[in-house]
Design an enzyme around this catalytic site. Structure first.
Site, PDB file in Angstrom:
ATOM      1  CB  THR A 169      -2.995  47.702  -2.981  1.00  0.00           C
ATOM      2  OG1 THR A 169      -3.801  47.273  -1.880  1.00  0.00           O
ATOM      3  CG2 THR A 169      -3.455  49.067  -3.456  1.00  0.00           C
ATOM      4  CG  ASN A 186     -12.227  41.521   1.383  1.00  0.00           C
ATOM      5  OD1 ASN A 186     -12.916  41.476   0.366  1.00  0.00           O
ATOM      6  ND2 ASN A 186     -12.012  42.641   2.032  1.00  0.00           N
ATOM      7  CD  GLN A 242      -8.836  37.735   2.324  1.00  0.00           C
ATOM      8  OE1 GLN A 242      -8.636  36.746   3.048  1.00  0.00           O
ATOM      9  NE2 GLN A 242      -8.493  38.958   2.718  1.00  0.00           N
ATOM     10  CB  SER A 269      -1.268  40.351  -0.373  1.00  0.00           C
ATOM     11  OG  SER A 269      -0.702  41.620  -0.205  1.00  0.00           O
ATOM     12  CG  HIS A 321      -0.167  41.039   4.533  1.00  0.00           C
ATOM     13  ND1 HIS A 321      -1.268  41.332   5.291  1.00  0.00           N
ATOM     14  CD2 HIS A 321      -0.343  41.679   3.358  1.00  0.00           C
ATOM     15  CE1 HIS A 321      -2.070  42.153   4.610  1.00  0.00           C
ATOM     16  NE2 HIS A 321      -1.528  42.372   3.427  1.00  0.00           N
ATOM     17  CB  THR A 375      16.055  48.170  -4.624  1.00  0.00           C
ATOM     18  OG1 THR A 375      16.810  49.217  -5.231  1.00  0.00           O
ATOM     19  CG2 THR A 375      16.996  47.144  -4.002  1.00  0.00           C
ATOM     20  CB  CYS A 395      -8.342  49.083   4.009  1.00  0.00           C
ATOM     21  SG  CYS A 395      -9.397  48.227   2.877  1.00  0.00           S
TER      22      CYS A 395
HETATM   23  N1  C6P Z   1      -7.930  42.956   2.726  1.00  0.00           N
HETATM   24  C1  C6P Z   1      -9.146  42.910   4.841  1.00  0.00           C
HETATM   25  O1  C6P Z   1      -9.259  43.181   6.050  1.00  0.00           O
HETATM   26  P1  C6P Z   1      -2.889  44.575   0.479  1.00  0.00           P
HETATM   27  O2  C6P Z   1      -3.339  45.543   1.522  1.00  0.00           O
HETATM   28  O3  C6P Z   1      -2.508  45.261  -0.774  1.00  0.00           O
HETATM   29  O4  C6P Z   1      -1.907  43.599   0.965  1.00  0.00           O
HETATM   30  O5  C6P Z   1      -4.195  43.688   0.137  1.00  0.00           O
HETATM   31  C2  C6P Z   1      -5.331  44.321  -0.377  1.00  0.00           C
HETATM   32  C3  C6P Z   1      -6.439  43.342  -0.606  1.00  0.00           C
HETATM   33  C4  C6P Z   1      -6.786  43.045  -1.914  1.00  0.00           C
HETATM   34  N2  C6P Z   1      -7.746  42.159  -2.192  1.00  0.00           N
HETATM   35  C5  C6P Z   1      -8.414  41.517  -1.223  1.00  0.00           C
HETATM   36  C6  C6P Z   1      -9.476  40.530  -1.592  1.00  0.00           C
HETATM   37  C7  C6P Z   1      -8.110  41.774   0.122  1.00  0.00           C
HETATM   38  O6  C6P Z   1      -8.766  41.128   1.076  1.00  0.00           O
HETATM   39  C8  C6P Z   1      -7.117  42.725   0.431  1.00  0.00           C
HETATM   40  C9  C6P Z   1      -6.824  43.079   1.866  1.00  0.00           C
HETATM   41  C10 C6P Z   1      -7.832  43.171   4.147  1.00  0.00           C
HETATM   42  O7  C6P Z   1     -10.062  42.395   4.222  1.00  0.00           O
HETATM   43  C11 C6P Z   1      -7.282  44.499   4.510  1.00  0.00           C
HETATM   44  S1  C6P Z   1      -8.254  45.810   3.885  1.00  0.00           S
END
Ligand code: C6P
Length: 386
Positions: free
Chosen positions: A73, A154, A182, A202, A204, A240, A327
């Site tokens: 994000t 996603n 993704q 990202s 995670h 940091t 989200c």
């Molecule tokens: N999509 C989903 O359930 P963050 O939250 O910043 O780590 O990632 C955001 C994000 C940005 N781009 C794409 C293509 C994504 O899929 C996601 C996160 C999750 O689809 C959580 S909303």
């Protein structure tokens, strides 16, 4: 009851090796990397290893930049707002091109930029749920500053033709950004092969920790920082450094690259097994052709069954899935992505996203299939619309 996690597009389990690699940076090597004493400097070699792993994973060149961010994000906001401040606010350009199916962190940032006077074109998807390079070419004008198109969606898992789009942008002299959240760990992401200018990720989403992401910036390009403050990352992103997160993300990236073949064969085989089983149910529709999707994702609409009801029943029986992006899970509106794909009002509320990972097992898939089939039977039996 054994729980089965099939929501890996929302987030993934941290690989135990990643968790172990991060451990020393909480209570042992906890120094601030910007401190001049030994607590600070002793982590420098580890950060270099992690950064090298990120460069290698993306096949980035030495002069390219990889900014560490807090999440995708933040990476996406940095690109869109950076381009606004650098090229649009006081410049000749005033136009950004994106798609109707981007994640909210791109879509809502574009809407914010519209409120600042930027013209944004939202390209619709075609029957394959993608945007082709020709559509991008036709939308570019002499005022266009940036094209932002995701690598893979996603919700549907559909892969966009980013290589062709990157070439079009090169030909036309327009900057190209892709949200590759993704795609990393699911398909090869190589910034030499696909000449993007900016790329977001990202950790995670590929078995790394939460709260850490990155933004790739091609050599020679600069962006106004989103976060002003200290001199960290040469002033390009203040705050940091998250040492444990960077180490974890670096190793997660290396493991993701090492497992690409497994993803393309075994994860795909399990996803196809699940999908084939689901398609045996009557009156269901899977979104997007298999060969156009990342190997781990299936989005299925089940006629006569509300997505939320199915999700609830699955969860009650130990299966974690989602109706779309995590989200937006509190919204009862049909997903804007699914609406944009044009499945029709009747099916737009009936979708379920199932997403696997390299930790998903065959017995989990078989149990999920059984639970899903029973849940659909139960819900259709009480459905007024089926
Ligand atoms: N999509 C989903 O359930 P963050 O939250 O910043 O780590 O990632 C955001 C994000 C940005 N781009 C794409 C293509 C994504 O899929 C996601 C996160 C999750 O689809 C959580 S909303």
């Amino acid at each position: 009851m054994e729980r089965i996690y099939l929501d890996n597009n929302a987030t993934t389990i941290v690989d135990p090796m990643v968790k172990q690699a991060m451990e020393p940076y909480f209570c042992d090597k906890y120094g601030n990397p910007n401190s001049l004493h030994s607590f600070g400097t002793e982590v420098h070699p580890d950060l270099r290893v992690a950064m090298n792993r990120l460069y290698k994973g993306l096949n980035a060149a030495e002069g390219d930049d990889i900014l560490i961010t807090g999440c995708a994000t933040e990476s996406n906001n940095t690109v869109l707002k950076g381009v606004y401040f650098d090229l649009i606010k006081n410049g000749e350009k005033n136009h950004i091109i994106t798609t109707t199916v981007e994640h909210p962190c791109v879509a809502n940032t574009c809407r914010f930029l519209e409120s600042q006077g930027v013209k944004v074109t939202y390209l619709p998807v075609n029957q394959d749920a993608r945007v082709e390079a020709d559509a991008v070419r036709h939308a570019i004008t002499e005022k266009t500053a940036l094209v932002s198109v995701m690598w893979a969606n996603n919700e549907t898992g559909i892969i966009f033709p980013v290589k062709e789009i990157a070439r079009v942008c090169r030909d036309e002299g327009v900057l190209f950004h892709t949200d590759a959240v993704q795609a990393i760990g699911k398909v090869k992401v190589d910034v030499q092969d696909v000449p993007v200018d900016f790329l977001s990720l990202s950790a995670h989403k590929f078995h790394g920790p939460k709260g850490i992401g990155a933004l790739y910036i091609r050599s020679g390009l600069k962006l106004q920082p989103l976060l002003h403050g200290g001199e960290q990352m040469s002033g390009k992103r203040a705050g940091t450094l998250n040492t444990a997160g960077i180490v974890g993300m670096g190793l997660a990236m290396e493991l993701a690259s090492d497992n690409l073949e497994y993803e393309a064969t075994e994860v795909r085989r399990l996803r196809d097994r699940l999908e084939d089983g689901l398609l045996k149910l009557k009156d269901v529709m899977v979104l997007g052709r298999r060969e156009l999707r990342v190997p781990n994702t299936v989005f299925i609409s089940v006629r006569g069954v509300e997505g939320e009801a199915l999700l609830w029943d699955l969860n009650k029986n130990g299966i974690a899935a989602s109706t779309g992006s995590a989200c937006a899970s509190e919204s009862l509106e049909a997903s804007p992505v699914i609406t944009a794909i044009g499945v029709g009002a009747e099916l737009s509320h009936t979708g379920i996203r199932l997403s696997l990972s390299r930790f998903t097992t065959e017995s989990e898939i078989d149990r999920a299939l059984k639970v899903f089939t029973e849940a659909v039977g139960r819900l259709r039996a009480i459905s007024a619309s089926y």
